[in-house]
Design a protein around this motif. Structure first.
Motif, PDB file in Angstrom:
ATOM      1  N   GLU A  61       0.815  -1.211   0.000  1.00  0.00           N
ATOM      2  CA  GLU A  61       0.000   0.000   0.000  1.00  0.00           C
ATOM      3  C   GLU A  61       0.852   1.266   0.000  1.00  0.00           C
ATOM      4  O   GLU A  61       0.549   2.222  -0.700  1.00  0.00           O
ATOM      5  CB  GLU A  61      -0.923   0.012   1.215  1.00  0.00           C
ATOM      6  CG  GLU A  61      -1.970  -1.073   1.168  1.00  0.00           C
ATOM      7  CD  GLU A  61      -2.839  -1.098   2.406  1.00  0.00           C
ATOM      8  OE1 GLU A  61      -3.964  -1.583   2.276  1.00  0.00           O
ATOM      9  OE2 GLU A  61      -2.402  -0.644   3.490  1.00  0.00           O
ATOM     10  N   ARG A  62       1.922   1.228   0.800  1.00  0.00           N
ATOM     11  CA  ARG A  62       2.840   2.376   0.860  1.00  0.00           C
ATOM     12  C   ARG A  62       4.054   2.026   1.704  1.00  0.00           C
ATOM     13  O   ARG A  62       4.014   1.099   2.503  1.00  0.00           O
ATOM     14  CB  ARG A  62       2.160   3.623   1.411  1.00  0.00           C
ATOM     15  CG  ARG A  62       1.740   3.534   2.850  1.00  0.00           C
ATOM     16  CD  ARG A  62       1.102   4.843   3.334  1.00  0.00           C
ATOM     17  NE  ARG A  62       0.385   4.669   4.552  1.00  0.00           N
ATOM     18  CZ  ARG A  62       0.940   4.605   5.759  1.00  0.00           C
ATOM     19  NH1 ARG A  62       2.246   4.688   5.894  1.00  0.00           N
ATOM     20  NH2 ARG A  62       0.195   4.449   6.839  1.00  0.00           N
ATOM     21  N   GLU A  63       5.118   2.785   1.509  1.00  0.00           N
ATOM     22  CA  GLU A  63       6.311   2.616   2.329  1.00  0.00           C
ATOM     23  C   GLU A  63       5.975   2.968   3.772  1.00  0.00           C
ATOM     24  O   GLU A  63       5.124   3.829   4.020  1.00  0.00           O
ATOM     25  CB  GLU A  63       7.432   3.534   1.826  1.00  0.00           C
ATOM     26  CG  GLU A  63       7.900   3.195   0.431  1.00  0.00           C
ATOM     27  CD  GLU A  63       8.973   4.148  -0.093  1.00  0.00           C
ATOM     28  OE1 GLU A  63       9.414   5.050   0.654  1.00  0.00           O
ATOM     29  OE2 GLU A  63       9.372   3.977  -1.244  1.00  0.00           O
ATOM     30  N   THR A  93       5.701 -10.612  -5.636  1.00  0.00           N
ATOM     31  CA  THR A  93       5.410 -11.974  -6.090  1.00  0.00           C
ATOM     32  C   THR A  93       4.997 -12.856  -4.914  1.00  0.00           C
ATOM     33  O   THR A  93       4.017 -13.602  -5.000  1.00  0.00           O
ATOM     34  CB  THR A  93       6.639 -12.569  -6.799  1.00  0.00           C
ATOM     35  OG1 THR A  93       6.959 -11.746  -7.929  1.00  0.00           O
ATOM     36  CG2 THR A  93       6.380 -13.991  -7.270  1.00  0.00           C
ATOM     37  N   ALA A  94       5.725 -12.753  -3.809  1.00  0.00           N
ATOM     38  CA  ALA A  94       5.381 -13.528  -2.611  1.00  0.00           C
ATOM     39  C   ALA A  94       4.012 -13.117  -2.089  1.00  0.00           C
ATOM     40  O   ALA A  94       3.203 -13.976  -1.701  1.00  0.00           O
ATOM     41  CB  ALA A  94       6.449 -13.341  -1.533  1.00  0.00           C
ATOM     42  N   LEU A  95       3.718 -11.824  -2.086  1.00  0.00           N
ATOM     43  CA  LEU A  95       2.419 -11.336  -1.634  1.00  0.00           C
ATOM     44  C   LEU A  95       1.297 -11.932  -2.481  1.00  0.00           C
ATOM     45  O   LEU A  95       0.292 -12.402  -1.947  1.00  0.00           O
ATOM     46  CB  LEU A  95       2.380  -9.806  -1.679  1.00  0.00           C
ATOM     47  CG  LEU A  95       1.035  -9.154  -1.364  1.00  0.00           C
ATOM     48  CD1 LEU A  95       0.576  -9.491   0.048  1.00  0.00           C
ATOM     49  CD2 LEU A  95       1.133  -7.649  -1.564  1.00  0.00           C
ATOM     50  N   ASP A  96       1.464 -11.925  -3.787  1.00  0.00           N
ATOM     51  CA  ASP A  96       0.447 -12.507  -4.669  1.00  0.00           C
ATOM     52  C   ASP A  96       0.254 -13.992  -4.374  1.00  0.00           C
ATOM     53  O   ASP A  96      -0.882 -14.487  -4.372  1.00  0.00           O
ATOM     54  CB  ASP A  96       0.813 -12.300  -6.138  1.00  0.00           C
ATOM     55  CG  ASP A  96       0.643 -10.857  -6.593  1.00  0.00           C
ATOM     56  OD1 ASP A  96      -0.025 -10.065  -5.888  1.00  0.00           O
ATOM     57  OD2 ASP A  96       1.187 -10.514  -7.654  1.00  0.00           O
ATOM     58  N   ASP A  97       1.345 -14.695  -4.118  1.00  0.00           N
ATOM     59  CA  ASP A  97       1.237 -16.122  -3.767  1.00  0.00           C
ATOM     60  C   ASP A  97       0.449 -16.305  -2.472  1.00  0.00           C
ATOM     61  O   ASP A  97      -0.392 -17.202  -2.372  1.00  0.00           O
ATOM     62  CB  ASP A  97       2.622 -16.756  -3.608  1.00  0.00           C
ATOM     63  CG  ASP A  97       3.349 -16.922  -4.929  1.00  0.00           C
ATOM     64  OD1 ASP A  97       2.710 -16.821  -6.003  1.00  0.00           O
ATOM     65  OD2 ASP A  97       4.580 -17.149  -4.893  1.00  0.00           O
ATOM     66  N   ARG A 156      -8.549  -8.071   3.717  1.00  0.00           N
ATOM     67  CA  ARG A 156      -7.953  -6.738   3.908  1.00  0.00           C
ATOM     68  C   ARG A 156      -7.178  -6.281   2.678  1.00  0.00           C
ATOM     69  O   ARG A 156      -7.220  -5.123   2.288  1.00  0.00           O
ATOM     70  CB  ARG A 156      -7.044  -6.777   5.142  1.00  0.00           C
ATOM     71  CG  ARG A 156      -6.082  -5.623   5.327  1.00  0.00           C
ATOM     72  CD  ARG A 156      -6.795  -4.330   5.671  1.00  0.00           C
ATOM     73  NE  ARG A 156      -5.877  -3.279   5.992  1.00  0.00           N
ATOM     74  CZ  ARG A 156      -5.183  -2.552   5.106  1.00  0.00           C
ATOM     75  NH1 ARG A 156      -5.321  -2.783   3.822  1.00  0.00           N
ATOM     76  NH2 ARG A 156      -4.374  -1.596   5.510  1.00  0.00           N
ATOM     77  N   PHE A 157      -6.482  -7.225   2.048  1.00  0.00           N
ATOM     78  CA  PHE A 157      -5.613  -6.871   0.923  1.00  0.00           C
ATOM     79  C   PHE A 157      -6.129  -7.384  -0.423  1.00  0.00           C
ATOM     80  O   PHE A 157      -5.397  -7.366  -1.410  1.00  0.00           O
ATOM     81  CB  PHE A 157      -4.196  -7.405   1.178  1.00  0.00           C
ATOM     82  CG  PHE A 157      -3.561  -6.804   2.400  1.00  0.00           C
ATOM     83  CD1 PHE A 157      -3.309  -5.453   2.478  1.00  0.00           C
ATOM     84  CD2 PHE A 157      -3.230  -7.597   3.489  1.00  0.00           C
ATOM     85  CE1 PHE A 157      -2.728  -4.889   3.605  1.00  0.00           C
ATOM     86  CE2 PHE A 157      -2.648  -7.052   4.620  1.00  0.00           C
ATOM     87  CZ  PHE A 157      -2.396  -5.684   4.678  1.00  0.00           C
ATOM     88  N   ILE A 158      -7.378  -7.805  -0.512  1.00  0.00           N
ATOM     89  CA  ILE A 158      -7.905  -8.397  -1.739  1.00  0.00           C
ATOM     90  C   ILE A 158      -7.853  -7.421  -2.917  1.00  0.00           C
ATOM     91  O   ILE A 158      -7.716  -7.831  -4.066  1.00  0.00           O
ATOM     92  CB  ILE A 158      -9.328  -8.968  -1.533  1.00  0.00           C
ATOM     93  CG1 ILE A 158      -9.643  -9.955  -2.660  1.00  0.00           C
ATOM     94  CG2 ILE A 158     -10.353  -7.859  -1.385  1.00  0.00           C
ATOM     95  CD1 ILE A 158     -10.784 -10.880  -2.369  1.00  0.00           C
ATOM     96  N   ASP A 159      -7.931  -6.140  -2.638  1.00  0.00           N
ATOM     97  CA  ASP A 159      -7.883  -5.153  -3.718  1.00  0.00           C
ATOM     98  C   ASP A 159      -6.511  -5.078  -4.394  1.00  0.00           C
ATOM     99  O   ASP A 159      -6.382  -4.453  -5.449  1.00  0.00           O
ATOM    100  CB  ASP A 159      -8.277  -3.768  -3.200  1.00  0.00           C
ATOM    101  CG  ASP A 159      -9.759  -3.692  -2.870  1.00  0.00           C
ATOM    102  OD1 ASP A 159     -10.541  -4.513  -3.388  1.00  0.00           O
ATOM    103  OD2 ASP A 159     -10.141  -2.806  -2.087  1.00  0.00           O
TER     104      ASP A 159
END
Length: 178
Positions: free
Chosen positions: A23-25, A85-89, A112-115
């Motif tokens: 989402e952001r740093e 890539t890890a997040l998408d997995d 929470r992070f589906i978007d």
């Protein structure tokens, strides 16, 4: 991950950290606090879940500092390409059936992070969630059908659980049509 492609506890925490950085740093301290607070609000305090080090994510190349070095100077961190890539997995992993604190945390993080997922991946995750709830409903209905009277409050509790699962299924179906 487990053999069924669902997340182990440490991966749930990794999902939280990587999702926040997508989402952001964030400064190291803020990231650690946000991950800890989110997980604690879902499952309560747990050393099993909070043992994952943000430093390990940095060492593995999933996140990197944009200023500073790390924990010692509260560096601002960002997600790397490998981290995305890890997040998408993690976001497209399987959700285990049944109710447990870990499942609640994984589900809450995925929602929470589906978007952060593509539209197609989002739809697949919602469909998988609906299928999981349908399986849960079948198990509960089977138990309810086999539970006779007198069985204390079990039949009433099962009816309540089935009603809640029906609401979750309807919610998923509503998400897929919108």
């Amino acid at each position: 991950m487990y053999r069924d492609n669902s997340l182990v506890p440490k991966e749930a925490i990794r999902l939280a950290a990587l999702g926040l950085l997508a989402e952001r740093e964030r400064p190291y301290g803020d990231l650690a606090r946000e991950v800890r607070e989110f997980a604690s609000r879902i499952v309560g305090p747990s050393l099993d879940l909070l043992g994952t080090s943000i430093e390990l994510l940095r060492f593995e190349g999933l996140i990197e500092p944009t200023s500073g070095r790390g924990m010692e100077d509260n560096a601002t961190l960002r997600l790397t390409v490998e981290g995305r890539t890890a997040l998408d997995d993690y976001l497209t992993s399987t959700i285990r059936p049944g109710v447990s604190d870990l499942n609640k945390l994984v589900l809450a993080l995925k929602l929470r992070f589906i978007d952060l997922l593509s539209g197609e991946d989002r739809a697949e995750q919602i469909a998988a969630l609906e299928m999981m709830y349908a399986g849960e409903k079948s198990r509960l209905e089977d138990l309810r059908a086999r539970t006779g009277r007198p069985a204390g409050l079990l039949p009433d509790w099962l009816d309540l659980e089935i009603d809640q699962v029906d609401q979750r299924i309807a919610w998923c179906q509503g998400l897929m049509t919108s």
